[in-house]
Design an enzyme around this catalytic site. Sequence first.
Site, PDB file in Angstrom:
ATOM      1  N   CYS A 106       0.831  -1.281  -0.067  1.00  0.00           N
ATOM      2  CA  CYS A 106       0.122   0.014   0.153  1.00  0.00           C
ATOM      3  C   CYS A 106       0.903   1.191  -0.046  1.00  0.00           C
ATOM      4  O   CYS A 106       1.492   1.493   1.066  1.00  0.00           O
ATOM      5  CB  CYS A 106      -0.715   0.050   1.182  1.00  0.00           C
ATOM      6  SG  CYS A 106      -2.184   1.460   1.365  1.00  0.00           S
ATOM      7  N   CYS A 109      -0.453   4.272   2.508  1.00  0.00           N
ATOM      8  CA  CYS A 109      -0.329   4.034   3.828  1.00  0.00           C
ATOM      9  C   CYS A 109       0.016   2.720   4.303  1.00  0.00           C
ATOM     10  O   CYS A 109       1.058   2.257   4.131  1.00  0.00           O
ATOM     11  CB  CYS A 109      -1.680   4.407   4.683  1.00  0.00           C
ATOM     12  SG  CYS A 109      -3.151   3.614   3.717  1.00  0.00           S
ATOM     13  N   CYS A 111      -2.693  -0.251   4.066  1.00  0.00           N
ATOM     14  CA  CYS A 111      -4.091  -0.935   4.028  1.00  0.00           C
ATOM     15  C   CYS A 111      -3.557  -2.548   3.691  1.00  0.00           C
ATOM     16  O   CYS A 111      -2.913  -2.893   2.891  1.00  0.00           O
ATOM     17  CB  CYS A 111      -4.935  -0.470   3.104  1.00  0.00           C
ATOM     18  SG  CYS A 111      -5.348   1.223   3.327  1.00  0.00           S
TER      19      CYS A 111
END
Length: 198
Positions: A106, A109, A111
């Site tokens: 990701c 971030c 995820c």
Amino acid sequence: MSHSDFAVRRTASIEQRVDAVQAALDARGFQATEAVAELGHLAQEEWLPRNGARVVAKAWTDPAFRQRLLADGRSAVIEMGLAMPKHHRHLVVLENTPKVQNVICCTLCSCTAFTIIGLPPDWYKDLEYRARVVRESRTVLREMGLDLPADVEIRVWDTTADTRYMVLPEQPPDTIGWPEDKLAGIVTRDSMIGVARL
């Protein structure tokens, strides 16, 4: 009182700040303490890699389930009684082969399909992994202990707001015929992220 004394007194730890926000929300009737306790329970007791390991083991032993899993991962895991948040609208299951290694990340971030493969490990959240695995996937995997032959294609998949990924690792040949529960015991979170082979 000096300026530095004032700064020290005003600085609260992260934990103190979280507690203060939680208390303020509780005071306004938002039941933050209950929500935090529930999330803690889910993260420690229910959102574990063993969920994904069960999915992988079933896919290895049940060809019809494997087809459904690869066609519509979300429906297939729900069929097994596993939950996914509403905003995880899609679960794409990526099948590894002898010549293809899928890896998830990701870049924005950290995820993951956390209810299936567990909360992301610290290295997955690290900016260096997130940035480098896209550009230098073979090097990053080698640094993590997975040195793939040059003829293995590496495909990197970047999670989006509503799509989560899970890697379906190859079943080790010497485990053919094992029962599902024994197979689930060999599946690791790293293999479902794609940074390890079994």
